[in-house]
Design a protein around this motif. Structure first.
Motif, mmCIF file in Angstrom:
data_model
loop_
_atom_site.group_PDB
_atom_site.id
_atom_site.type_symbol
_atom_site.label_atom_id
_atom_site.label_comp_id
_atom_site.label_asym_id
_atom_site.label_seq_id
_atom_site.Cartn_x
_atom_site.Cartn_y
_atom_site.Cartn_z
ATOM 1 N N ARG A 685 11.850 146.970 11.417
ATOM 2 C CA ARG A 685 12.936 147.696 12.029
ATOM 3 C C ARG A 685 12.976 149.109 11.490
ATOM 4 N NH1 ARG A 685 16.820 143.891 11.215
ATOM 5 N NH2 ARG A 685 17.605 144.983 9.417
ATOM 6 N N LYS A 686 12.743 149.184 10.195
ATOM 7 C CA LYS A 686 12.830 150.493 9.576
ATOM 8 C C LYS A 686 11.725 151.403 10.077
ATOM 9 C CE LYS A 686 14.241 152.165 5.111
ATOM 10 N NZ LYS A 686 13.942 152.056 3.683
ATOM 11 N N ALA A 687 10.533 150.855 10.138
ATOM 12 C CA ALA A 687 9.420 151.666 10.635
ATOM 13 C C ALA A 687 9.730 152.136 12.046
ATOM 14 C CB ALA A 687 8.134 150.861 10.621
ATOM 15 N N GLY A 688 10.182 151.200 12.868
ATOM 16 C CA GLY A 688 10.506 151.561 14.234
ATOM 17 C C GLY A 688 11.636 152.564 14.294
ATOM 18 N N GLN A 689 12.625 152.347 13.454
ATOM 19 C CA GLN A 689 13.776 153.238 13.446
ATOM 20 C C GLN A 689 13.379 154.651 13.042
ATOM 21 O OE1 GLN A 689 16.738 151.479 14.330
ATOM 22 N NE2 GLN A 689 17.149 153.573 14.955
ATOM 23 N N GLN A 817 15.320 154.528 26.222
ATOM 24 C CA GLN A 817 16.523 153.694 26.199
ATOM 25 C C GLN A 817 16.513 152.744 25.014
ATOM 26 O OE1 GLN A 817 19.128 153.919 28.448
ATOM 27 N NE2 GLN A 817 18.017 155.757 29.037
ATOM 28 N N ILE A 818 15.386 152.680 24.378
ATOM 29 C CA ILE A 818 15.279 151.740 23.258
ATOM 30 C C ILE A 818 16.140 152.238 22.107
ATOM 31 C CG2 ILE A 818 13.712 150.723 21.603
ATOM 32 C CD1 ILE A 818 11.516 151.038 23.727
ATOM 33 N N ARG A 819 16.964 151.336 21.620
ATOM 34 C CA ARG A 819 17.865 151.733 20.549
ATOM 35 C C ARG A 819 17.446 151.132 19.220
ATOM 36 N NH1 ARG A 819 19.498 154.964 23.183
ATOM 37 N NH2 ARG A 819 21.129 155.059 24.767
ATOM 38 N N LYS A 820 16.886 149.964 19.306
ATOM 39 C CA LYS A 820 16.644 149.243 18.064
ATOM 40 C C LYS A 820 15.249 149.537 17.534
ATOM 41 C CE LYS A 820 18.790 144.973 17.918
ATOM 42 N NZ LYS A 820 18.722 143.574 18.320
#
Lengths: 918, 440
Positions: A685-689, A817-820
């Protein structure tokens, strides 16, 4: 990869998302059918509202001869999990299944009781009223006190989802068999110990009776037998018969066919267990003491004071005595391993069945993609063996806490006497904790397992030698210490990663060799107790040839001597988990220590050597075996690899392990949230964030990502290390791998860059210095500017070639639109997979690279190649360059894998760069 | 603020600085898009020699010599026989007429020894150590199966290290490297050694243009073309920078060049023209017209170390500034001096100089400048002075440098193609397209 579970969220109707309901353009067959349940609160996950428990759990229950079926423990051990579910009732249900219970008694034609080695039975049963379905695994354990010496147990995996259990039956059965084998092995060991103790008691009783009789004969000079004397004689006869019976039982239990020990998930290492030595030594003690019923629940209490007891002729009534608990029935080492195994089973299967199936599919697909998946897939999926290794690593780390939790009540620590000597040991271990982990893990990272072992062991030894010295000083019976710390090791190592397992095995064996060689005053083994050691020998018979091999290799081993010098080389396993379990280790050691003074060890070394070599084999097999295991956390090392990319991939694994283990030691008091998944999820999640943030914040994210994907080194320049590292983390998502090594990412450099750096790294975090050396940094960066794109984190500028392709628009849309973070991570993964598929096509299409007709000119092939990229794959100039770069990586990877020696190369283009500003 | 980003070199010579050619990042004609840095030596790598089509040897200041495979980058042999820095390296090629199968590498060192190494076995072949002074140059003459060593005395040896002849001492100002030049002639004989005087200073370099001509250059910036048959001077040219540089430089830069700037560093020839590296500049001297036909007086930031012609009429030069540059001699279209293509970021920096060269061209035409030396690419990889380079027909360039590295520069497109071929070969060997299943 986005699987069907991810779609479930869309099947729900929600008020705030009316758009979901009207899906206009989508054909019927592609639209996701809405979830049929109308209740607002019903989650699509809970299929049966009838179930009284919220999630799956593992239940161990027993058919007690005193109280009937009773639940013993659940995994996870959290009352919330089972909710209002009636465990007692369900235990009754599952235990009442017709189970061909093993009968032990006096079979016709034999005067002695006979043990049956019964196969476990596996059934699936369901209670639709309760909404519970269970895979039930029945097994029997031996108990000297129990009726017929057996006690039936069962382990059950209970779920609300019948389908899951049916579909995963084979896997469940395999996993539970492992756990059962582990449990039974431990039980046999404990049983043998118990028998030996009983034999000693009987022996002692006989001698006491004999002396009494002699005394009586002396006092009764007339020589005729009183009733008393006759009674005594009868008693003696009984005792002798009992001795024979027990010896026979011991022989039987020891001759248990150890057929399928190989490849088991637990370590079949039978530690020179807590129970063994005291018994041996007690024979020497031969001290008279008060009589009491043997086989009391004190088996695991300090047996320093254990002395053969006098057995009264009449044993107590069946219902008076307290039956042994499961923990007492099973050797503690194996018990903890079993619990570990069960915990891992619970973790593995607890998700929705679709997750499990998707996981299987994922892995099956990835297996077929071995040629390309090294590019962007996570390191863990590259190699099954590595995966297995990592998996068990995770397991280890994740379970330390849980295991400790479970252990604590069972081992009744309070009853342990802590001796003076225990204090320094304890402290040492605490110290090791912190310093040793990285060392060990780092060393275990080499590719050559043997080498690793040596190194590993070496470190362990050297680090832990402090402890042995400590002990040496306090007491002269060093031999005892060696051997006695083994149980402690075993206790701690249960779910060790195989690699390290092998290492520690070796260590132990070296250790025992050491014991053998230095043992100055061996006492002769009493013939009676010879039997004890046959357990081990039996166990090892199947693997004698491996033993030889191992032995010879270990003799060649250059580290052997060093290892041998470092007596307590089995330290590291403790360290890995000592955060949570040091209490036990600390207590175990002194506990044995107390009696150690009088112990004679001689037989143990032999046993250990044999055994340990055998187990090296086991662990190797284990590695291969587990390759087919499901992997619960394939993504785990992704970010770590970027964090510490200068190490190789294996380093990575151990690195992540150490990290995780330390993490789990912090959180080990709360076993309910699973440490593995949250950890990796968080990382993902962090990497993606971070990547999302980067894309949103920096309008020039496209050329930056293009640089990375096309193999142009991206230098992130900044003053603040944390900030630069965060950017590097975000961007590392897009860095293709070279091969089965870490991502070419260097998060932080302060020295001026060199041409070699560009050859090696594709993403570099560089310090913008203010000092004179800092100027140097910039100078060299300037000099090599043609090889790198430069992202100035402080001034928010980017200098790199222009990007005009279409790919980035989809990959990194700043209006996405991706939020996560995790969703974005998956999005990126799927895009990159697509890209690698194109690269694969491009690389392996014959006609694109080879002439079709004879003497076709190089130009026409090049034209065809360009046409392939632009027309067939529909790539623009820049996107084609990305594919070409990936294709080069593929080629080189393939060639390397097939044994061609290739130089690492730095490929570059002479392209003008532009300066982008925010 | 982004001055450092603009690709300009660090200022060294003040205003003069901007006149150094800079091609920028867009180098369409530069084929070298792949490099591999090889790290093996631990000191300045000073010499490179080509052993055969696939191998080269490198000599280092720490006395070590390594033989490399240019394709794989492997170190094939490492020779450690010298105790001091290597001063000269030469290859004595294998010759069938003399029953010698393996190439020998001759290395001379400051420890006053010459060692011959066998390139097949990696063993030391012979050693000579009775030199009065350091041998500064070595030359193998295959046709006569002899080799020569030159220091303060010239010696002629045969393959087995038997001394065949020796000359006395040379003094400064005469061509003590004559042996190396004249050796190109088949009828070389020890008796033919002649002392040619004509130069005023130390002679740095001598090359053999063809069978009839050789050229020497000295520190004072004087170039002499000699006739190899009768040892007569066929032509000479002096003070290159002096004549040409001052004509087009702004008046404020007219100062007398230092010796470093006028000395002839290196010579190379393509048979028609002689390329003269003078200080930092390159001059092209046509043998027929006996004139300088093209020049770049600021070809590099600092002294040129080595220069060679490669096929396709290109010239490669390397310099103390750590760069390698590729030049091409193009005949100038009349009055249309299109200067070197400049990259995006160097536009502003180069605009000025292109105007200058426009003016220059007009003048030059009067001076016989009929061609231009165009920069078509530069290779930046070394962080320190590039000592020497080798060109391999099939493998590209090999450069060695004072930063202890050897870099292989390869043509990216060709390498990519070769890898594809290799890939399909391997696929064929492995049976199908999914060999990874068996490759675990």
């Amino acid at each position: 990869m986005i699987g069907s579970p991810d779609l479930v969220a869309f099947t729900r109707e929600e008020e705030d998302e009316p758009a979901m309901r009207v899906s206009p353009g989508l054909p019927e067959e592609y639209s996701v059918p809405l979830f049929p349940y109308s209740e607002a609160e019903s989650s699509p996950w809970s299929r049966l509202s009838g179930a009284k428990f919220s999630r799956d759990f593992v239940l161990i229950s027993e058919f007690s001869e005193q109280v009937g079926p009773q639940p013993l423990l659940t995994i996870p051990d959290d009352p919330r999990v089972r909710g209002t579910f009636d465990l007692n009732y369900f235990s009754l249900r599952i235990m009442s299944v017709d189970y061909q219970a093993s009968f032990v008694g006096h079979p016709p034609g034999s005067s002695y009781p006979k043990l049956n080695f019964v196969e476990d039975s596996k059934v699936v049963l369901g209670d639709s009223k309760e909404g519970a379905f269970a895979y039930v695994h029945h097994l029997t354990l031996y108990d000297l006190e129990a009726r017929g010496f057996v006690r039936p147990f069962c382990m059950a995996y209970i779920s609300t989802d019948e389908e899951k259990i049916m579909q995963q039956f084979l896997e469940l059965s395999g996993d539970f068999s492992k756990a059962s084998d582990c449990l039974k092995t431990g039980n046999r060991k404990a049983f043998a110990n118990e028998l030996e103790k009983k034999l000693k008691d009987l022996d002692y009783t006989r001698s006491v009776l004999l002396t009494e009789m002699e005394e009586q004969q002396k006092t009764d000079e007339k020589g005729f037998y009183t009733t008393q004397a006759i009674e005594k004689a009868n008693e003696l006869a009984n005792v002798e018969k009992s001795i024979i019976e027990h010896q026979d039982l011991l022989r039987q239990i020891q001759s248990y066919p150890y057929r399928n020990l190989k490849g088991e998930e637990y370590q079949p290492y039978v530690p020179e267990s807590v129970q063994d030595k005291p018994d041996v030594c007690s024979s020497e003690l031969a001290a008279a003491s008060d009589q009491e019923e043997n086989d009391d629940p004190e088996v695991f209490a300090p047996r320093s004071s254990y002395i053969p007891k006098f057995i009264k002729a009449k044993s107590s009534k069946c219902f008076d005595k307290k039956l042994k608990t499961l923990e007492e029935l099973v050797d503690i080492y194996f018990f903890t391993q079993t619990i570990d195994l069960l915990t891992s089973i619970e973790k593995r299967y607890r998700g929705d069945v679709s997750y499990l199936l998707m996981g299987h599919l994922d892995r099956a697909l990835l297996d077929q993609q071995t040629i390309v998946n090294f590019l962007f897939e996570d390191a863990s999926t590259w190699d099954c063996k590595q995966v297995a290794r990592q998996y068990s690593d995770n397991l280890l780390a994740a379970q330390t806490g849980v295991e400790a939790e479970i252990l604590k009540p069972s081992t009744s620590l309070e009853s342990y006497k802590s001796s003076v000597e225990s204090v320094p040991i304890k402290i040492e271990q605490e110290l090791f904790n912190d310093e040793q982990d990285p060392e060990v893990t780092e060393l275990s990272a080499s590719d050559n397992p043997a080498n690793t072992e040596c190194l590993d062991v070496d470190t362990k030894g050297s680090v832990s030698s402090g402890e042995s010295i400590e002990v040496l000083q306090t007491e002269k019976s060093t031999l005892l210490i060696h051997s006695e710390s083994q149980p402690c090791l075993g206790f701690n190592t249960s779910p060790q990663p195989p690699r390290r397992k092998a290492g520690s095995r070796r260590t132990i064996s070296e250790d025992s060799i050491e014991v053998l060689s230095t043992c100055p005053s061996e006492t002769v083994i009493p013939e009676d107790f010879r039997a004890t050691y046959q357990i081990a020998i039996n166990e090892e018979e199947a693997i004698v040839e491996d033993l030889d091999r191992e032995q010879s290799s270990s003799e060649v081993d250059p580290f052997k001597n060093e290892e041998a010098e470092n007596n307590l080389a089995m330290e590291p396993p403790c360290c890995i988990r000592s955060g949570s379990s040091e209490g036990q280790t600390g207590d175990l050691v002194p506990e044995q220590y107390d009696e150690g003074i009088v112990v004679s060890i001689p037989p143990q070394p032999c046993k250990n050597i044999v055994q340990d070599f055998g187990q090296v084999k086991f662990s190797i097999e284990h590695v291969e075996n587990t390759s087919s295991e499901p992997i619960s956390s394939p993504e785990s090392s992704f970010l770590l690899s970027s964090k510490d990319a200068e190490r190789n991939m294996l380093d990575e694994y151990s690195d992540s392990t150490s990290y995780r283990s330390s993490a789990s030691t912090c959180s080990d008091r709360t076993p309910s949230p699973p440490p593995i998944t949250t950890f990796t999820d968080r990382q993902k999640r962090k990497a993606g964030q971070n990547a999302l943030m980067f894309i949103r914040q920096y309008p020039f994210s496209h050329p930056a990502i293009y640089s990375l994907l096309s193999g142009r080194t991206l230098v992130v320049l900044g003053e603040e290390e944390a900030f630069v590292k965060r950017l590097v983390t975000a961007l590392s998502l897009f860095v293709p791998n070279y091969g089965h090594v870490a991502k070419p990412v260097k998060p932080w450099v302060t020295a001026p860059l060199h041409i070699m750096d560009f050859q090696k790294w594709k993403l570099i975090g560089l310090q913008r210095g203010v000092s004179s050396s800092g100027c140097n940094t910039l100078h060299s960066l300037n000099r090599y500017s043609r090889y790198a794109s430069i992202l100035d984190a402080d001034n928010k500028t980017l200098r790199c070639p222009v990007y005009r392709g279409a790919l980035m628009q989809r990959l990194a849309d700043h209006r996405t639109q991706i939020r996560k973070g995790s969703t974005y991570y998956m999005h990126v993964q799927s895009m990159l997979t697509q890209l690698s598929a194109k690269a694969f096509l491009f690389t392996f299409c014959h006609h694109v690279h080879l002439p079709i007709q004879e003497k076709e000119s190089e130009e026409s092939i090049a034209q065809r190649r360009a046409a392939f990229l632009h027309q067939l794959l529909g790539l623009s100039q820049e996107d084609a360059r990305i594919v070409e770069y990936l294709s080069e990586l593929l080629k080189m990877h393939y060639l390397r894998e097939s044994g061609t020696q290739l130089l690492p190369v730095l490929r570059f283009d002479y392209i003008p760069s532009f300066l982008y500003k925010i | 603020m982004f001055r450092w980003l603009l690709g300009g070199k660090e200022p060294q010579g003040g205003a003069e600085k901007t006149r150094v050619l800079n091609i920028g990042e867009e180098q369409i004609q530069n084929p070298y898009t792949e490099l591999t840095a090889l790290k093996g030596h631990h000191d300045i790598v000073r010499f490179l020699v080509q052993v055969d089509d696939n191998r080269f040897a490198s000599a280092c200041d720490d006395g070590s010599v390594m033989v490399w495979d240019v394709q794989t980058g492997e170190v094939l042999f490492e020779f450690n026989g010298h105790t001091q820095k290597i001063t000269a390296v030469a290859v004595f090629p294998a010759s069938e007429t003399y029953h010698m199968k393996a190439e020998l590498i001759l290395t001379a060192s400051s420890d006053r020894t010459v060692i011959a190494w066998d390139c097949e076995s990696g063993q030391q072949w012979q050693k000579a150590s009775d030199f009065h002074s350091t041998v500064k140059t070595l030359l193998g003459v295959q046709s006569l199966d002899v080799w020569l060593s030159g220091g303060t005395e010239l010696r002629v040896w045969n393959r087995n290290f038997n001394l065949l002849g020796e000359t006395g001492f040379f003094s400064d100002g005469v061509i003590f490297k004559i042996g190396t030049t004249a050796a190109g002639l088949d009828k070389w004989d020890i008796s033919q050694i002649k002392c040619l005087s004509g130069h005023q200073d130390i002679i740095r370099t001598v090359i053999n243009v063809n069978e009839l001509t050789f050229v020497s250059g000295c520190d004072a910036g004087e170039l002499i073309v000699w006739d190899a048959l009768d040892w007569s001077v066929k032509g000479s040219e002096k003070n290159f920078p002096y004549i040409y540089a001052q004509q087009d430089s702004p008046p404020e830069n007219r100062f007398l060049p230092t010796q470093d700037e006028v000395s002839i560093q290196h010579l190379s020839s393509d048979g028609e023209c002689i390329y003269v590296a003078v200080g930092r500049g390159i001059y092209v001297y046509n043998l027929h017209t006996k004139r300088v036909i093209a020049f770049q007086n600021n070809a590099h930031d600092s002294s040129i170390q080595h220069m060679a012609n490669i096929p396709s009429r290109q010239l490669v030069s390397c310099s103390e500034d750590g760069s390698v540059r590729i030049w091409e001699l193009r005949s100038k279209p009349q009055l249309q001096a299109e200067s070197v293509p400049a990259g995006f970021f160097t536009m502003w920096g180069f605009g000025k100089s292109s105007k200058q060269s426009n003016q220059t061209v007009k003048k030059m035409n009067e001076n016989g400048i009929v061609a231009s030396l165009e920069l078509i690419g530069d290779l930046i990889g070394h962080s320190s002075s590039v000592q020497m380079f080798l060109y391999f027909q099939d493998h590209g360039l090999v450069t060695c440098s004072a930063d202890q590295l050897i870099i292989l520069w390869k043509e990216g497109k060709r390498e990519s193609r070769l890898r594809s071929l290799l890939l399909f070969q391997k696929l064929e060997q492995n049976g199908d397209l999914q060999p990874r299943y068996s490759l675990h």
